[in-house]
Write a protein that holds these residues in place. Structure first.
Motif, PDB file in Angstrom:
ATOM      1  N   SER A  75      27.283  42.029  39.990  1.00 58.44           N
ATOM      2  CA  SER A  75      27.375  41.020  38.929  1.00 58.44           C
ATOM      3  C   SER A  75      28.805  40.877  38.404  1.00 58.44           C
ATOM      4  O   SER A  75      29.031  40.279  37.357  1.00 58.44           O
ATOM      5  CB  SER A  75      26.433  41.405  37.777  1.00 58.44           C
ATOM      6  N   SER A  76      29.768  41.428  39.122  1.00 58.81           N
ATOM      7  CA  SER A  76      31.147  41.430  38.603  1.00 58.81           C
ATOM      8  C   SER A  76      31.919  40.184  39.036  1.00 58.81           C
ATOM      9  O   SER A  76      31.612  39.553  40.051  1.00 58.81           O
ATOM     10  CB  SER A  76      31.891  42.674  39.089  1.00 58.81           C
ATOM     11  N   ARG A  77      32.939  39.886  38.272  1.00 62.91           N
ATOM     12  CA  ARG A  77      33.880  38.808  38.619  1.00 62.91           C
ATOM     13  C   ARG A  77      34.618  39.185  39.917  1.00 62.91           C
ATOM     14  O   ARG A  77      34.914  38.332  40.737  1.00 62.91           O
ATOM     15  CB  ARG A  77      34.873  38.657  37.457  1.00 62.91           C
ATOM     16  N   PHE A  78      34.876  40.476  40.069  1.00 68.21           N
ATOM     17  CA  PHE A  78      35.554  40.937  41.283  1.00 68.21           C
ATOM     18  C   PHE A  78      34.758  40.515  42.525  1.00 68.21           C
ATOM     19  O   PHE A  78      35.305  39.950  43.476  1.00 68.21           O
ATOM     20  CB  PHE A  78      35.702  42.469  41.252  1.00 68.21           C
ATOM     21  N   PHE A  79      33.447  40.761  42.499  1.00 67.23           N
ATOM     22  CA  PHE A  79      32.615  40.458  43.668  1.00 67.23           C
ATOM     23  C   PHE A  79      32.517  38.940  43.878  1.00 67.23           C
ATOM     24  O   PHE A  79      32.518  38.460  45.012  1.00 67.23           O
ATOM     25  CB  PHE A  79      31.227  41.087  43.490  1.00 67.23           C
ATOM     26  N   GLU A  80      32.464  38.218  42.763  1.00 64.59           N
ATOM     27  CA  GLU A  80      32.411  36.751  42.860  1.00 64.59           C
ATOM     28  C   GLU A  80      33.642  36.226  43.616  1.00 64.59           C
ATOM     29  O   GLU A  80      33.543  35.411  44.529  1.00 64.59           O
ATOM     30  CB  GLU A  80      32.379  36.206  41.424  1.00 64.59           C
ATOM     31  N   LEU A  81      34.817  36.756  43.237  1.00 58.99           N
ATOM     32  CA  LEU A  81      36.048  36.307  43.898  1.00 58.99           C
ATOM     33  C   LEU A  81      36.129  36.801  45.343  1.00 58.99           C
ATOM     34  O   LEU A  81      36.635  36.118  46.225  1.00 58.99           O
ATOM     35  CB  LEU A  81      37.276  36.790  43.119  1.00 58.99           C
ATOM     36  N   PHE A  82      35.603  38.000  45.562  1.00 61.66           N
ATOM     37  CA  PHE A  82      35.580  38.565  46.920  1.00 61.66           C
ATOM     38  C   PHE A  82      34.777  37.644  47.856  1.00 61.66           C
ATOM     39  O   PHE A  82      35.218  37.306  48.956  1.00 61.66           O
ATOM     40  CB  PHE A  82      34.960  39.968  46.855  1.00 61.66           C
ATOM     41  N   ILE A 248      43.013  41.096  48.759  1.00 62.79           N
ATOM     42  CA  ILE A 248      41.842  41.132  47.892  1.00 62.79           C
ATOM     43  C   ILE A 248      42.345  41.104  46.446  1.00 62.79           C
ATOM     44  O   ILE A 248      43.273  41.841  46.105  1.00 62.79           O
ATOM     45  CB  ILE A 248      41.033  42.439  48.129  1.00 62.79           C
ATOM     46  N   GLN A 249      41.739  40.280  45.626  1.00 64.90           N
ATOM     47  CA  GLN A 249      42.135  40.239  44.204  1.00 64.90           C
ATOM     48  C   GLN A 249      41.375  41.314  43.455  1.00 64.90           C
ATOM     49  O   GLN A 249      40.142  41.340  43.483  1.00 64.90           O
ATOM     50  CB  GLN A 249      41.784  38.879  43.607  1.00 64.90           C
ATOM     51  N   THR A 250      42.121  42.186  42.761  1.00 66.19           N
ATOM     52  CA  THR A 250      41.433  43.312  42.116  1.00 66.19           C
ATOM     53  C   THR A 250      40.907  42.970  40.722  1.00 66.19           C
ATOM     54  O   THR A 250      40.072  43.689  40.185  1.00 66.19           O
ATOM     55  CB  THR A 250      42.347  44.549  42.033  1.00 66.19           C
ATOM     56  N   VAL A 251      41.410  41.910  40.119  1.00 62.08           N
ATOM     57  CA  VAL A 251      40.878  41.366  38.855  1.00 62.08           C
ATOM     58  C   VAL A 251      41.084  42.268  37.638  1.00 62.08           C
ATOM     59  O   VAL A 251      41.603  41.837  36.634  1.00 62.08           O
ATOM     60  CB  VAL A 251      39.368  41.006  38.976  1.00 62.08           C
ATOM     61  N   SER A 252      40.635  43.526  37.701  1.00 65.46           N
ATOM     62  CA  SER A 252      40.737  44.372  36.501  1.00 65.46           C
ATOM     63  C   SER A 252      41.093  45.803  36.923  1.00 65.46           C
ATOM     64  O   SER A 252      40.978  46.176  38.087  1.00 65.46           O
ATOM     65  CB  SER A 252      39.401  44.397  35.763  1.00 65.46           C
ATOM     66  N   TYR A 255      38.640  47.870  39.127  1.00 61.49           N
ATOM     67  CA  TYR A 255      38.582  47.707  40.584  1.00 61.49           C
ATOM     68  C   TYR A 255      39.921  48.015  41.256  1.00 61.49           C
ATOM     69  O   TYR A 255      39.994  48.097  42.479  1.00 61.49           O
ATOM     70  CB  TYR A 255      38.094  46.288  40.936  1.00 61.49           C
ATOM     71  N   PHE A 256      40.960  48.169  40.424  1.00 60.11           N
ATOM     72  CA  PHE A 256      42.300  48.377  40.983  1.00 60.11           C
ATOM     73  C   PHE A 256      42.364  49.641  41.853  1.00 60.11           C
ATOM     74  O   PHE A 256      42.846  49.622  42.988  1.00 60.11           O
ATOM     75  CB  PHE A 256      43.334  48.454  39.842  1.00 60.11           C
ATOM     76  N   ASN A 257      41.870  50.760  41.324  1.00 59.49           N
ATOM     77  CA  ASN A 257      41.973  52.025  42.074  1.00 59.49           C
ATOM     78  C   ASN A 257      41.331  51.930  43.450  1.00 59.49           C
ATOM     79  O   ASN A 257      41.857  52.439  44.428  1.00 59.49           O
ATOM     80  CB  ASN A 257      41.292  53.161  41.301  1.00 59.49           C
ATOM     81  N   ALA A 258      40.199  51.277  43.505  1.00 57.82           N
ATOM     82  CA  ALA A 258      39.464  51.231  44.776  1.00 57.82           C
ATOM     83  C   ALA A 258      40.007  50.192  45.752  1.00 57.82           C
ATOM     84  O   ALA A 258      39.849  50.351  46.969  1.00 57.82           O
ATOM     85  CB  ALA A 258      37.983  50.943  44.499  1.00 57.82           C
ATOM     86  N   PHE A 259      40.671  49.140  45.239  1.00 62.14           N
ATOM     87  CA  PHE A 259      40.979  48.021  46.140  1.00 62.14           C
ATOM     88  C   PHE A 259      42.418  47.519  46.079  1.00 62.14           C
ATOM     89  O   PHE A 259      42.723  46.506  46.701  1.00 62.14           O
ATOM     90  CB  PHE A 259      40.020  46.853  45.850  1.00 62.14           C
TER      91      PHE A 259
END
Ligand SMILES: C[S@@+](CC[C@H](N)C(=O)[O-])C[C@H]1O[C@@H](n2cnc3c(N)ncnc32)[C@H](O)[C@@H]1O
Length: 278
Positions: A75-82, A248-252, A255-259
């Motif tokens: 449900s995250s913005r990160f996944f939406e952009l992904f 990949i856009q990390t957004v926040s 999610y930065f550490n993982a991506f």
């Protein structure tokens, strides 16, 4: 988490010590508990987790953590952009080309890390599984990391993945369309993958999720160490000629550490010109 810069420093300081090379990362504080392991050049060693103990309590706790992570991510913005990035024709066209006439591409996940101990590997695994759920052209998922415990292997199997029993050192030949999902791996694994597939027909079968090759190139131009450059020569050759990457856009921060610095990579070597000699 290994970015190109961190890893170059690590490999400059590393020394061969018989079997394993232990490389202490620059951010020693954050990673103190688990030093990184680089693997010697051996091919196809059969592998099983060190601890064969079955612990049902640990398994259900881990499964719960993964389900929570999956829900949050979905449900995250990160996944939406992904997803939007994959649907965009600039990226989607590459996936279509890799698939050519095949209905599915297998996903091979290398270097996922400990999904029980750390959040980044959990997020990365959940992203791969959610991606498979969204795109019917993603086939079976195979996973390998020599650090996986028996508990992690059993949970991975319960999630529908199969765990490889051979350490391929990322040298699997892409004889059919294959998506290699290799989040924050050491450069040596990307280099191995490219070396093992250094043929026009195989590179075209290959899609890769991994560190930015552009960043490796940039850092190497600053470091100018021939030994480091040699160990990444296939990465550089691909980056400089026929490789394309999409960040990949990390957004926040979450999610930065993982991506951070993660990219989709595709390879379109020209049939007529052959491959650069490396
Ligand atoms: C820098 S860590 C990244 C872990 C995780 N993806 C993350 O971002 O936190 C690199 C991972 O590659 C794994 N690795 C090392 N050699 C490998 C091999 N031959 N095949 C698959 N994974 C390997 C290590 O065990 C380690 O978990």
């Amino acid at each position: 988490m290994v970015s190109a810069a961190t890893e170059i420093i690590a490999s400059e300081n590393s020394g061969l010590d018989g079997g394993w090379t232990v490389v202490l990362p620059r951010h020693a504080k954050r990673h103190r508990a688990r030093p990184k392991l680089l693997f010697p050049k051996q091919k196809n060693q059969s592998w099983a987790p060190n601890d064969l103990q079955i612990d049902v309590g640990r398994e259900s706790k881990l499964m719960q953590k993964i389900q929570i992570c999956m829900k949050q991510l979905e449900s995250s913005r990160f996944f939406e952009l992904f997803l939007a990035q994959i649907h965009d024709h600039t990226v989607l066209d590459h996936f279509v080309r890799v698939l050519h006439s095949e209905p599915k591409m297998e996903m091979v996940i290398y270097g996922i890390g400990s999904i029980e101990c750390f959040e980044s590997p959990r997020l990365q695994l959940c992203l791969a599984i959610l991606m498979k759920g969204k795109f019917d052209w993603i086939g079976d998922i195979k996973v390998f990391d020599p650090l996986l415990s028996a508990t992690e292997c059993r949970v991975l199997e319960a999630l529908g993945c199969s765990v490889l029993t051979v350490n391929e050192e990322a040298r699997r030949p892409a004889v059919k369309p294959t998506l290699f999902f290799m989040p924050h791996c050491e450069a040596v694994l990307y280099n191995n993958l490219l070396e093992a597939n250094w043929r026009v027909d195989r590179l075209r079968n290959l899609a890769l999720f991994g560190n930015s090759f552009g960043s490796y190139e940039q850092h190497l131009s600053l470091v100018k160490d021939p030994a480091v450059a040699d160990s990444r020569k296939y990465i550089l050759a691909a980056a400089q000629s026929f490789g394309v990457e999409f960040r990949i856009q990390t957004v926040s921060d979450y999610y930065f550490n993982a991506f951070h610095e993660s990219c989709w990579h595709f390879f379109s070597p020209d049939n007529g010109h052959g491959l650069p000699i490396v």
